[in-house]
Write an enzyme that holds these catalytic residues in place. Structure first.
Site: not given
Length: 316
Positions: A165, A192, A262, A265, A288, A297
């Site tokens: 990220r 995150k 992003h 990513r 994740h 994704y």
């Protein structure tokens, strides 16, 4: 004594049905302080500020289910995506919870706000992904003749090759680059939500990082630094905004429209899957919690190339 008895006999302060700006600011601060992730704080801050601006623009509004429903209709009239609308509503619900916990808002009104339905998602957006050729051209776009070019090449290589990220890349430090099982990796990266993961670093990515570090004379602290016009490094690191501008600059040179950090990513996830990567390993790579997030994704399963309606027997 009589005065004290009179004070004790007063009824407790009743929660409000209309919140002023000081009450909203207090609740806003409580929401942001309850969030650990800088990404979540940034998103909630933006959503709450937008709601407060709308709420205060209308005279004498009560903070209740009806008003929040009106706000949802306002967002829908702006033709925002359902996912965006639902994020904004989640921030408003959180604002109501904190106001109720602080005694500023009636618990009944907060419960009513919780029942406001979000926008319904119809279909799946295709999203932005780069092909393998586009990805290769993007990270090789910066020249290696200048210090800035070496930095930008390494920055793009890490985004595409490791799927970091923006914040993770901006805060990446030299000491996190370590060897594990005879392979370079970013060890114990805090992502995150405070989740910790280890990210394998391909050899070609590590080579671009080494080229930049040697040229810049960096052996500790943040990996990526600002480069002034004189071609020298300065400061202790780069901001997320710098990462954004680097991606936009070279994407524009290649004619890649609407590409954000992003998207790199997402592209990393899809390219790993196309190369035969296991879903579980891609989930570990990206950090994740849910495999369903990883599946998003990878993109829609709809096939655009060689589509089902290309040859159906009625073409000329």
């Amino acid at each position: 004594m009589r005065r004290n008895r009179r004070v004790l006999a007063r009824e407790p302060r009743r929660p409000k049905i209309k919140l002023g700006l000081p009450d909203l600011d207090q609740s806003r601060s409580a929401v942001l302080n309850s969030l650990r992730s800088p990404e979540s704080q940034r998103g909630y801050r933006h959503s709450i500020d937008e709601f407060i601006a709308w709420y205060c623009s209308e005279p004498r509004l009560s903070f209740n289910k009806t008003v929040v429903t009106r706000y949802r209709l306002h967002l829908e009239a702006r033709q925002l995506a359902p996912g965006t609308i639902n994020v904004r509503l989640a921030a408003v619900r959180r604002l109501a919870y904190e106001a109720a916990d602080a005694g500023l808002l009636s618990p009944e009104l907060a419960a009513g706000i919780r029942r406001v339905k979000g926008a319904q998602k119809l279909g799946v957006r295709l999203g932005n992904w780069l092909t393998a050729e586009e990805s290769r051209c993007l990270w090789q776009a910066p020249g290696t003749e200048t210090l800035k070019g070496k930095r930008d090449r390494a920055l793009l290589a890490v985004l595409l090759g490791c799927g970091l990220r923006r914040r993770e890349l901006a805060e990446l430090t030299v000491d996190l680059l370590q060897q594990r099982e005879d392979h370079w990796a970013i060890v114990d990266l805090v992502g995150k939500g405070g989740h910790i993961r280890t990210v394998p670093v391909p050899n070609w990515v590590k080579q671009t990082i080494d080229d930049w570090l040697v040229a810049a004379g960096i052996d500790r602290g943040r990996v990526f630094r600002c480069v002034c016009r004189a071609g020298k490094t300065w400061g202790e690191g780069v901001s997320e905004r710098v990462v954004w501008h680097v991606v936009k600059e070279y994407a524009a040179q290649l004619g890649l429209a609407r590409i954000a950090p992003h998207d790199l990513r997402r592209s990393c996830a899809r390219l790993c899957h196309a190369a035969g990567g296991e879903m579980e390993q891609i989930q570990f790579l990206l950090g994740h919690v849910s495999v369903q997030t990883t599946e998003k994704y990878l993109g829609s399963k709809q096939r655009i190339h060689a589509a089902v309606n290309d040859r159906i027997g009625i073409e000329p």
